[in-house]
Scaffold this active site. Structure first.
Site, mmCIF file in Angstrom:
data_model
loop_
_atom_site.group_PDB
_atom_site.id
_atom_site.type_symbol
_atom_site.label_atom_id
_atom_site.label_comp_id
_atom_site.label_asym_id
_atom_site.label_seq_id
_atom_site.Cartn_x
_atom_site.Cartn_y
_atom_site.Cartn_z
ATOM 1 N N ARG A 147 3.426 0.915 12.836
ATOM 2 C CA ARG A 147 4.063 1.385 11.606
ATOM 3 C C ARG A 147 3.488 2.702 11.091
ATOM 4 O O ARG A 147 4.234 3.585 10.652
ATOM 5 C CB ARG A 147 3.881 0.287 10.556
ATOM 6 N N ARG B 290 -1.456 -3.236 8.431
ATOM 7 C CA ARG B 290 -0.970 -4.612 8.548
ATOM 8 C C ARG B 290 0.046 -4.732 9.689
ATOM 9 O O ARG B 290 0.971 -3.927 9.803
ATOM 10 C CB ARG B 290 -0.291 -5.034 7.244
ATOM 11 N N GLU C 31 8.764 -7.231 16.630
ATOM 12 C CA GLU C 31 8.578 -6.093 15.725
ATOM 13 C C GLU C 31 7.427 -5.245 16.246
ATOM 14 O O GLU C 31 6.685 -5.663 17.150
ATOM 15 C CB GLU C 31 8.296 -6.567 14.286
ATOM 16 N N HIS D 54 6.139 2.174 4.851
ATOM 17 C CA HIS D 54 7.136 1.685 5.815
ATOM 18 C C HIS D 54 7.940 2.879 6.317
ATOM 19 O O HIS D 54 8.361 3.725 5.516
ATOM 20 C CB HIS D 54 8.055 0.661 5.150
ATOM 21 N N HIS E 167 4.888 0.683 0.849
ATOM 22 C CA HIS E 167 5.428 -0.645 1.131
ATOM 23 C C HIS E 167 4.450 -1.783 0.844
ATOM 24 O O HIS E 167 4.840 -2.825 0.322
ATOM 25 C CB HIS E 167 5.835 -0.685 2.601
HETATM 26 P P1 FAD Z 1 4.856 -11.356 -4.896
HETATM 27 O O1 FAD Z 1 5.842 -12.034 -4.055
HETATM 28 O O2 FAD Z 1 5.061 -9.917 -5.142
HETATM 29 O O3 FAD Z 1 4.791 -12.122 -6.286
HETATM 30 C C1 FAD Z 1 4.061 -11.588 -7.366
HETATM 31 C C2 FAD Z 1 4.216 -12.513 -8.562
HETATM 32 O O4 FAD Z 1 3.251 -12.166 -9.540
HETATM 33 C C3 FAD Z 1 5.561 -12.437 -9.249
HETATM 34 O O5 FAD Z 1 5.964 -13.737 -9.581
HETATM 35 C C4 FAD Z 1 5.265 -11.663 -10.539
HETATM 36 O O6 FAD Z 1 6.096 -12.024 -11.628
HETATM 37 C C5 FAD Z 1 3.853 -12.107 -10.808
HETATM 38 N N1 FAD Z 1 3.079 -11.169 -11.631
HETATM 39 C C6 FAD Z 1 2.691 -9.908 -11.319
HETATM 40 N N2 FAD Z 1 1.995 -9.370 -12.345
HETATM 41 C C7 FAD Z 1 1.949 -10.307 -13.318
HETATM 42 C C8 FAD Z 1 1.399 -10.347 -14.626
HETATM 43 N N3 FAD Z 1 0.743 -9.309 -15.166
HETATM 44 N N4 FAD Z 1 1.549 -11.482 -15.354
HETATM 45 C C9 FAD Z 1 2.217 -12.552 -14.851
HETATM 46 N N5 FAD Z 1 2.771 -12.564 -13.627
HETATM 47 C C10 FAD Z 1 2.628 -11.456 -12.870
HETATM 48 N N6 FAD Z 1 6.231 -9.294 4.563
HETATM 49 C C11 FAD Z 1 6.417 -10.047 5.681
HETATM 50 O O7 FAD Z 1 5.498 -10.733 6.131
HETATM 51 N N7 FAD Z 1 7.641 -10.071 6.280
HETATM 52 C C12 FAD Z 1 8.705 -9.351 5.841
HETATM 53 O O8 FAD Z 1 9.790 -9.402 6.397
HETATM 54 C C13 FAD Z 1 8.512 -8.542 4.690
HETATM 55 N N8 FAD Z 1 9.539 -7.800 4.194
HETATM 56 C C14 FAD Z 1 9.368 -7.140 3.012
HETATM 57 C C15 FAD Z 1 10.447 -6.485 2.433
HETATM 58 C C16 FAD Z 1 10.324 -5.862 1.204
HETATM 59 C C17 FAD Z 1 11.500 -5.167 0.597
HETATM 60 C C18 FAD Z 1 9.064 -5.883 0.529
HETATM 61 C C19 FAD Z 1 8.904 -5.231 -0.801
HETATM 62 C C20 FAD Z 1 7.978 -6.527 1.105
HETATM 63 C C21 FAD Z 1 8.110 -7.153 2.334
HETATM 64 N N9 FAD Z 1 7.041 -7.822 2.922
HETATM 65 C C22 FAD Z 1 7.245 -8.564 4.057
HETATM 66 C C23 FAD Z 1 5.771 -7.951 2.219
HETATM 67 C C24 FAD Z 1 5.733 -9.313 1.515
HETATM 68 O O9 FAD Z 1 7.021 -9.632 1.065
HETATM 69 C C25 FAD Z 1 4.775 -9.329 0.353
HETATM 70 O O10 FAD Z 1 3.537 -8.784 0.721
HETATM 71 C C26 FAD Z 1 4.551 -10.759 -0.118
HETATM 72 O O11 FAD Z 1 5.774 -11.396 -0.338
HETATM 73 C C27 FAD Z 1 3.720 -10.767 -1.395
HETATM 74 O O12 FAD Z 1 3.713 -12.080 -1.887
HETATM 75 P P2 FAD Z 1 2.815 -12.446 -3.129
HETATM 76 O O13 FAD Z 1 3.049 -13.881 -3.422
HETATM 77 O O14 FAD Z 1 1.439 -11.991 -2.905
HETATM 78 O O15 FAD Z 1 3.381 -11.530 -4.319
HETATM 79 C C1 SIN Z 2 10.483 -5.318 7.651
HETATM 80 O O1 SIN Z 2 11.383 -6.160 7.718
HETATM 81 O O2 SIN Z 2 10.498 -4.250 8.254
HETATM 82 C C2 SIN Z 2 9.316 -5.602 6.778
HETATM 83 C C3 SIN Z 2 8.391 -6.468 7.495
HETATM 84 C C4 SIN Z 2 7.047 -6.427 6.874
HETATM 85 O O3 SIN Z 2 6.781 -5.636 5.979
HETATM 86 O O4 SIN Z 2 6.201 -7.219 7.306
#
Ligand code: FAD
Ligand code: SIN
Length: 552
Positions: A286, A382, A123, A240, A347
């Site tokens: 990016r 990032r 990537e 993104h 993103h």
């Molecule tokens: P999240 O997975 O967002 O989880 C948040 C949690 O907090 C949820 O369970 C929610 O219910 C809870 N929550 C929020 N507010 C409250 C509240 N007030 N009360 C109770 N619960 C609450 N990153 C990569 O490294 N590789 C990838 O390929 C990639 N692809 C992506 C594709 C997309 C479409 C998106 C949107 C992001 C992508 N990212 C990727 C980024 C990555 O997915 C996220 O940064 C990461 O998953 C965040 O994880 P997290 O556990 O911090 O939060």
């Molecule tokens: C993507 O698949 O392009 C998202 C990857 C990332 O946000 O790290």
């Protein structure tokens, strides 16, 4: 408009040792680690599976291939971060990453293989092929599946879905619990714990165009700020380059891995243009790719450019990107035959709740991990696929810090105030939360987005301050509470963006194009000026060097 407080309950003695707010990758990893040391309660708003984590496509970056090394992953991450990464945090990320991934594999994760060996993809801004993926473009789904299944096997973990955390409870300068709204019953409870771990994800919903799911409203950042914790680098929002642009569709993500496999970007005249912006062309970093698309859109007076993968072949596309293929088909685009209209979208939040390398915040008793945190691993930009890894590594690290904190604080905490006492007044409702939410998202996209100026930020801040006054009241419903959080987070982003009078990484000031100004290594930090409630949301902005002497 006052609304009757539907119900509050007195705080109970800790039913759990550790409260984990959030059930994405970071929260699940933390809960698993914490369950080795005590009882854990995981709270999620809405459905327990709804998170950014489950939608992650491209994969997870990890230095595990034969051609790779943690030192190279370290160097690539620092380079992408444009001088704003904290080196010790990045070292922890890349060196503990392989162990966390091996652990996930031992728990049942199935990453894609070619000829019996893991398939490592490339990537943007990675100098090696180091992205592990699952089921082509369903990496997040696979990781959540495995973490959730493993967590469910731990007897000491309890779950509360559809429970919205309203605020953190701070007594005597220590975070002791949280006020929680039962979304179904409408009742509010104070939950007490020895330590609270925030894993609430990002704030992409603050923008009209975002790849994030609807629940990414920045709640954790806003509640940490209200509780007195320090936020860092809030202006650093990653856009993104490629999300689906159709008037009828949400901005569904089109993974960078598509360009990693040879996908090309064309303007609306069909011309390839990325070579004019960066030697790596379509695989430029990016931030550069997103701004290049923005420039082409302006030059051609178009709302989108095209992503072209048609030359990769139908069989390959269907096998490599099954989710993207079928989703686009639902919007009547056959990506094996047609160019895909794409446009940048908000993103990822690089900024967030400041933590040290252990995941401890500036507020004793509060830990943070994952996208809600600013652990220093991403700097100003990032590196793709580093955030899932961050969730695993810092989920585990912050859990260990929570255990250490709890061990030092074994004395009786005393009863906490009730939710009613903490509200500071009768619960209200916004007149039209949906309208305010939509206006805010459009304002942020237009004035605090990919390209910013002092004028656009000043005008956005004037509007945000007015909305913040409207929203600085105790609300009873999730929809209103989310808007309140979005307004506060949006104001933090805009204030920090105005403060940073140079361009660096994802933060682009059209009125300050010089990317080498001396203060570029400084971090922006925000903290409430006092522990007041209501309309007082004053923040202190100062260079990190001055701040350090006064914090904690
Ligand atoms: P999240 O997975 O967002 O989880 C948040 C949690 O907090 C949820 O369970 C929610 O219910 C809870 N929550 C929020 N507010 C409250 C509240 N007030 N009360 C109770 N619960 C609450 N990153 C990569 O490294 N590789 C990838 O390929 C990639 N692809 C992506 C594709 C997309 C479409 C998106 C949107 C992001 C992508 N990212 C990727 C980024 C990555 O997915 C996220 O940064 C990461 O998953 C965040 O994880 P997290 O556990 O911090 O939060
Ligand atoms: C993507 O698949 O392009 C998202 C990857 C990332 O946000 O790290």
């Amino acid at each position: 408009m006052a609304r009757r407080n539907k119900g509050t309950r007195a705080a109970r003695a800790p039913e759990v040792d550790f409260l984990v707010i959030g059930g994405g990758v970071a929260g699940l990893q933390a809960a698993i680690e914490l369950s080795r040391h005590g009882s854990v309660l995981v709270l999620t708003k809405g459905h327990p599976l709804e998170s950014s984590s489950i939608y992650a496509q491209g994969g997870v970056a990890v230095a595990l291939s034969e051609e790779d090394d943690v030192a190279i992953h370290f160097a690539d991450t620092l380079k992408a971060g444009h001088g704003l990464c904290r080196r010790e945090s990045v070292r922890a990320l890349v060196s503990e990453g392989p162990e966390r991934i091996q652990e996930l594999i031992a728990w049942g994760a199935r990453f894609d293989k070619v000829g019996g060996k893991f398939a490592f993809a490339r990537e943007a801004a990675h100098s090696r092929s180091r992205i592990l993926r699952a089921r082509g473009d369903a990496t997040g789904n696979e990781m959540v599946r495995v973490l959730m299944a493993h967590a469910r096997r731990q007897k000491r973990i309890q779950w509360l879905g559809h429970h919205f955390t309203v605020d953190l409870v701070v007594v005597g300068g220590v975070c002791r619990g949280a006020v929680v709204l039962d979304e179904v019953e409408g009742t509010r409870t104070v939950l007490q714990a020895l330590a609270v771990l925030l894993a609430t994800g990002g704030a992409g919903q603050a923008y009209a165009r975002t790849t994030n799911p609807p629940n990414a409203t920045g709640d954790g950042m806003a509640m940490a700020l209200r509780a007195g914790a320090v936020l860092e680098d809030m202006e650093l929002v990653q856009f993104h380059p490629t999300s689906l642009y159709l008037p009828t569709s949400p901005p569904f993500l089109l993974s960078e891995a598509m360009r990693g496999e040879g996908g090309q970007l064309r303007n609306i005249k069909g011309e390839l243009f990325m070579h004019r912006y960066h030697p790596d062309a379509a695989l430029a970093p990016r931030d550069i790719a997103a701004r290049a698309i923005w420039s082409e859109m302006a030059a051609t007076r178009s709302r989108h450019v095209f992503l072209d993968v048609t030359h990769l072949g139908e069989a390959f596309i269907k096998r490599r990107f099954p989710t993207i293929y079928s989703t686009c088909l639902r919007y009547d685009i056959d990506i094996t035959e047609e160019w895909i209209p794409v446009c940048p979208s908000a993103h990822y939040m690089m900024g967030g709740v400041w933590t040290d390398t252990t995941g401890s915040t500036s507020l004793p008793g509060l830990l943070a991990a994952g996208e809600v945190a600013c652990s220093g691993v991403h700097g100003a930009n990032r590196l793709a696929s580093n955030s899932l890894l961050e969730g695993l590594v810092f989920g585990a690290r912050s859990a260990r810090a929570a255990v250490a904190f709890a061990g030092r604080n074994t004395g009786p905490a005393g009863p906490l105030p009730t939710a009613g006492e903490l509200d500071g007044g009768p619960l209200c409702a916004l007149d039209d939360a949906d309208k305010l939410r939509s206006s805010l998202r459009r304002l942020m996209w237009g004035k605090v987005g990919l390209v910013r100026t002092g004028d656009s930020l000043t005008s956005a801040l004037a509007q945000l301050s007015r909305w913040e006054r409207t929203a600085a009241r105790p609300f009873g419903a999730r929809v209103d509470l989310e808007v309140k959080n979005m307004v506060q987070v949006a104001r933090c982003i805009a204030e920090a963006a105005l403060w940073r009078t140079h361009s660096v990484g994802a933060h682009y000031r059209a009125d300050y194009l010089d990317r080498k100004r001396p203060e570029r290594s400084q971090h922006s930090r925000a903290k409430r000026a006092g522990m007041l409630t209501g309309a007082d949301q004053a923040r202190v902005w100062q260079p990190a060097s001055e701040y350090r002497g006064r914090s904690r």
